[in-house]
Write a protein that holds these residues in place. Structure first.
Motif, PDB file in Angstrom:
ATOM      1  N   VAL A  98       6.599  -7.056   4.146  1.00 50.85           N
ATOM      2  CA  VAL A  98       6.211  -6.235   2.982  1.00 50.85           C
ATOM      3  C   VAL A  98       4.742  -5.579   2.778  1.00 50.85           C
ATOM      4  CG1 VAL A  98       5.413  -6.810   0.587  1.00 50.85           C
ATOM      5  CG2 VAL A  98       7.106  -8.192   1.720  1.00 50.85           C
ATOM      6  N   LYS A  99       4.993  -4.263   2.761  1.00 53.19           N
ATOM      7  CA  LYS A  99       3.464  -3.460   2.710  1.00 53.19           C
ATOM      8  C   LYS A  99       3.616  -2.368   1.575  1.00 53.19           C
ATOM      9  CE  LYS A  99       1.398  -0.339   6.134  1.00 53.19           C
ATOM     10  NZ  LYS A  99       1.473   0.502   7.178  1.00 53.19           N
ATOM     11  N   HIS A 100       2.381  -2.301   1.143  1.00 53.72           N
ATOM     12  CA  HIS A 100       1.917  -1.651  -0.045  1.00 53.72           C
ATOM     13  C   HIS A 100       0.851  -0.732   0.469  1.00 53.72           C
ATOM     14  CE1 HIS A 100       4.222  -4.395  -2.745  1.00 53.72           C
ATOM     15  NE2 HIS A 100       3.797  -5.298  -2.134  1.00 53.72           N
ATOM     16  N   GLN A 101       0.902   0.518   0.079  1.00 48.21           N
ATOM     17  CA  GLN A 101      -0.218   1.325   0.230  1.00 48.21           C
ATOM     18  C   GLN A 101      -0.439   2.214  -0.877  1.00 48.21           C
ATOM     19  OE1 GLN A 101      -0.340   3.202   4.024  1.00 48.21           O
ATOM     20  NE2 GLN A 101      -1.602   4.807   3.462  1.00 48.21           N
TER      21      GLN A 101
ATOM     22  N   VAL B 227      -5.575  -2.620  -7.318  1.00 52.20           N
ATOM     23  CA  VAL B 227      -5.558  -3.186  -5.941  1.00 52.20           C
ATOM     24  C   VAL B 227      -5.600  -4.700  -5.720  1.00 52.20           C
ATOM     25  CG1 VAL B 227      -5.673  -0.798  -4.782  1.00 52.20           C
ATOM     26  CG2 VAL B 227      -7.543  -2.334  -4.944  1.00 52.20           C
ATOM     27  N   ARG B 228      -6.713  -4.984  -6.813  1.00 49.63           N
ATOM     28  CA  ARG B 228      -7.293  -6.470  -6.886  1.00 49.63           C
ATOM     29  C   ARG B 228      -6.006  -7.265  -7.213  1.00 49.63           C
ATOM     30  NH1 ARG B 228     -12.306  -8.963  -7.884  1.00 49.63           N
ATOM     31  NH2 ARG B 228     -11.261 -10.096  -9.293  1.00 49.63           N
TER      32      ARG B 228
ATOM     33  N   ILE C  14      -5.702   2.010   0.683  1.00 50.12           N
ATOM     34  CA  ILE C  14      -5.857   0.617   1.161  1.00 50.12           C
ATOM     35  C   ILE C  14      -4.269   0.156   1.424  1.00 50.12           C
ATOM     36  CG2 ILE C  14      -5.726  -0.082  -1.260  1.00 50.12           C
ATOM     37  CD1 ILE C  14      -7.252  -2.602  -0.424  1.00 50.12           C
ATOM     38  N   SER C  15      -3.951  -0.380   2.484  1.00 52.60           N
ATOM     39  CA  SER C  15      -2.727  -0.952   2.567  1.00 52.60           C
ATOM     40  C   SER C  15      -2.944  -2.563   2.693  1.00 52.60           C
ATOM     41  CB  SER C  15      -2.055  -0.538   3.720  1.00 52.60           C
ATOM     42  OG  SER C  15      -2.702  -1.173   4.993  1.00 52.60           O
ATOM     43  N   ILE C  16      -1.810  -3.247   1.953  1.00 51.72           N
ATOM     44  CA  ILE C  16      -1.652  -4.734   1.877  1.00 51.72           C
ATOM     45  C   ILE C  16      -0.373  -4.897   2.292  1.00 51.72           C
ATOM     46  CG2 ILE C  16      -1.750  -6.648   0.292  1.00 51.72           C
ATOM     47  CD1 ILE C  16      -3.509  -4.747  -1.614  1.00 51.72           C
TER      48      ILE C  16
ATOM     49  N   VAL D  84      -5.195  -6.287   5.255  1.00 57.26           N
ATOM     50  CA  VAL D  84      -5.656  -5.465   4.371  1.00 57.26           C
ATOM     51  C   VAL D  84      -6.245  -4.329   5.178  1.00 57.26           C
ATOM     52  CG1 VAL D  84      -7.021  -4.688   2.427  1.00 57.26           C
ATOM     53  CG2 VAL D  84      -6.295  -6.881   2.344  1.00 57.26           C
ATOM     54  N   VAL D  85      -5.830  -3.085   5.329  1.00 59.63           N
ATOM     55  CA  VAL D  85      -6.655  -1.936   5.869  1.00 59.63           C
ATOM     56  C   VAL D  85      -6.969  -0.798   4.848  1.00 59.63           C
ATOM     57  CG1 VAL D  85      -6.351  -0.249   7.527  1.00 59.63           C
ATOM     58  CG2 VAL D  85      -5.226  -2.354   8.008  1.00 59.63           C
TER      59      VAL D  85
END
Length: 133
Positions: free
Chosen positions: A3-6, A18-19, A59-61, A73-74
């Protein structure tokens, strides 16, 4: 399961988004309330630094797996970069009249912390929190 969100970060509203996303992913992965708060605080601090110092970034989570699942987190930006990373990692150091707890605090909250910054070329920070059984 990957699972990746950007998401893009450019203002205070994006920090809130994003929080919230970070907390939701941490909750879904099974982190306890304390670690959810740690992750959310770290994300907030990193995103706020992007807005404050670079103006915009991403930001990627992502859920990752090693021996146990974790949340990575990047945060990346193309801002001015950090002139002295060692100094920036000292408690109390600030360039903006704040408390200076940002990056050292993020490092303490997370299990892994890696920073790469080039003057005039931006900054990338990668943090990971591993799920403890």
């Amino acid at each position: 399961m990957t699972v990746k969100h950007q998401l893009k970060i450019k203002n205070e509203k994006d920090i809130i988004v994003v929080r919230k996303l970070g907390r939701e992913v941490a909750t879904d992965l099974g982190f306890n309330h304390i670690d959810q708060a740690r992750i959310t605080t770290a994300i907030s601090e990193l995103a706020r630094n992007v807005v404050k110092y670079a103006g915009k970034g991403t930001i990627s989570i992502e859920i990752i797996h090693k021996y146990v699942p974790g949340l990575q987190v990047v945060v990346r930006d193309d801002g001015p970069g950090i002139v002295n990373i060692k100094k920036a990692m000292e408690d109390g150091y600030t360039t903006s009249n704040s408390l200076g707890a940002g990056l050292p605090g993020v490092k303490r909250l997370m299990d892994e912390f890696l920073i790469d910054s080039q003057v005039d070329n931006g900054t990338q920070i990668r943090v990971v929190k591993w799920l403890k059984n």
